[in-house]
Design an enzyme around this catalytic site. Sequence first.
Site, PDB file in Angstrom:
ATOM      1  N   SER A  30      -7.955  -5.436  -4.689  1.00 41.37           N
ATOM      2  CA  SER A  30      -7.873  -4.594  -5.880  1.00 41.37           C
ATOM      3  C   SER A  30      -6.460  -4.074  -6.160  1.00 41.37           C
ATOM      4  O   SER A  30      -6.187  -3.647  -7.282  1.00 41.37           O
ATOM      5  CB  SER A  30      -8.834  -3.404  -5.760  1.00 41.37           C
ATOM      6  N   ASP A  64      -7.980   7.212  -8.017  1.00 40.79           N
ATOM      7  CA  ASP A  64      -9.426   7.376  -7.903  1.00 40.79           C
ATOM      8  C   ASP A  64      -9.914   7.636  -6.484  1.00 40.79           C
ATOM      9  O   ASP A  64     -11.106   7.520  -6.211  1.00 40.79           O
ATOM     10  CB  ASP A  64     -10.146   6.148  -8.480  1.00 40.79           C
ATOM     11  N   HIS A 118      -7.171   4.089  -4.885  1.00 36.39           N
ATOM     12  CA  HIS A 118      -6.130   3.319  -5.566  1.00 36.39           C
ATOM     13  C   HIS A 118      -5.080   4.247  -6.175  1.00 36.39           C
ATOM     14  O   HIS A 118      -5.360   5.416  -6.441  1.00 36.39           O
ATOM     15  CB  HIS A 118      -6.749   2.438  -6.657  1.00 36.39           C
TER      16      HIS A 118
END
Length: 396
Positions: free
Chosen positions: A44, A353, A356
């Site tokens: 990610s 978040d 991240h």
Amino acid sequence: MDSWSCFNVNRWSMVILILINLGLSSVVPGVLGCFPSIFNFGDSLSDTGNLFHTCASDDPSRSCFSPYGDTFFHRPTGRFSDGRLILDFIAESLGLPLLQPYLGVEGKRNISIEEFGNGLNFAVGGATALDASFLREKGVFLVPTNYSLKVQFQWFNDTYSSLCTSSSAATAKCREILSSSLVLVGEIGGNDYNYLFFQRYSLEEVKFFVPLVVQTISSTITELIKLGAKTLIVPGDIPIGCNPLYLKIYENSVRNSENGCLDWLNQFSEYHNKQLQEELERIRARHPYVRIMYADYYNSAMHFFSNASEHFGLTNTMEICLGLKNVTFNEHIKHGVPFFTSCDDPSKYVNWDGLHLTEAAHKLIAMDLLQGSNTSPQTKGLCISKNVATKFLRLD
């Protein structure tokens, strides 16, 4: 000066000296021009939209919803941030378009050799270095996807085989594309450790997996070199001990009095990074004409927690910018009620978040990488587009 000239004339002596010192003047693309394309593998931290193509499923990723992407794209794109990622800033600095996700291109049509020549991104949010089936056999039940590094390389290899083996001319063309491209392998492996730590595996139990993760990365690099890759960047892990989600999970652990991080978790990140760097040295010894750069995401990110407000304008290092609203998925779908709420100014936050980083933090790490202050060997020999470098390397 033509489009191949990415350095002005008075820089030529410095560039030549760097290349002579590295012994790479005959093989490094970017001596006469910028990299024409990028290929990327990872999770990610560099997924530009592969997981986004699962948004229609019954269990969509949170990156499918606003305010993910709102800072720069003004809509969700599948990036796990409010805006651009490190990979995006690297592409911009090289004067290239933002990298297309493989599943977005492959899902619409067969990829042409021209599209392959523009580069592709195989990274998927939630991906692991080790195969999901292996991790599950070891009792790791939190693995949400099957998009391991092996799967990502298989996508690449399938594409390469279908396009590049039909004739000697096609093979030569593909090897030329790959040899002149910038290839990023990682960051990858962070999720392997995340899923273990989230299940409260002990530190020693998690350390058992480090050589397996590093060897998987090494094998992928070796296979890419066999296919023609000449310039690779391999990022290390970030300091997970400063991650708000880890701070919540291990809230009873003693924090560092200066930066508020968990030293034992950061030491684990450094342990992985040391093992990875030692393996890269072994690969370099076997392939002396390939340029392999280690990108030190760890020390780049640690700047935030030591000097955030003093030097970078990131005044909030430990809180999360993104908040979760108390709504159900059905309420969101039927009535358009937002899942999330964002802080007023994400550019002041390090963390987006809980797991991240924000676009602002990504930009600073990318700056570190491109200026060569946290890479080994230094990336200053990379061809950075003269038209965008000056603007990019400012913080405004």
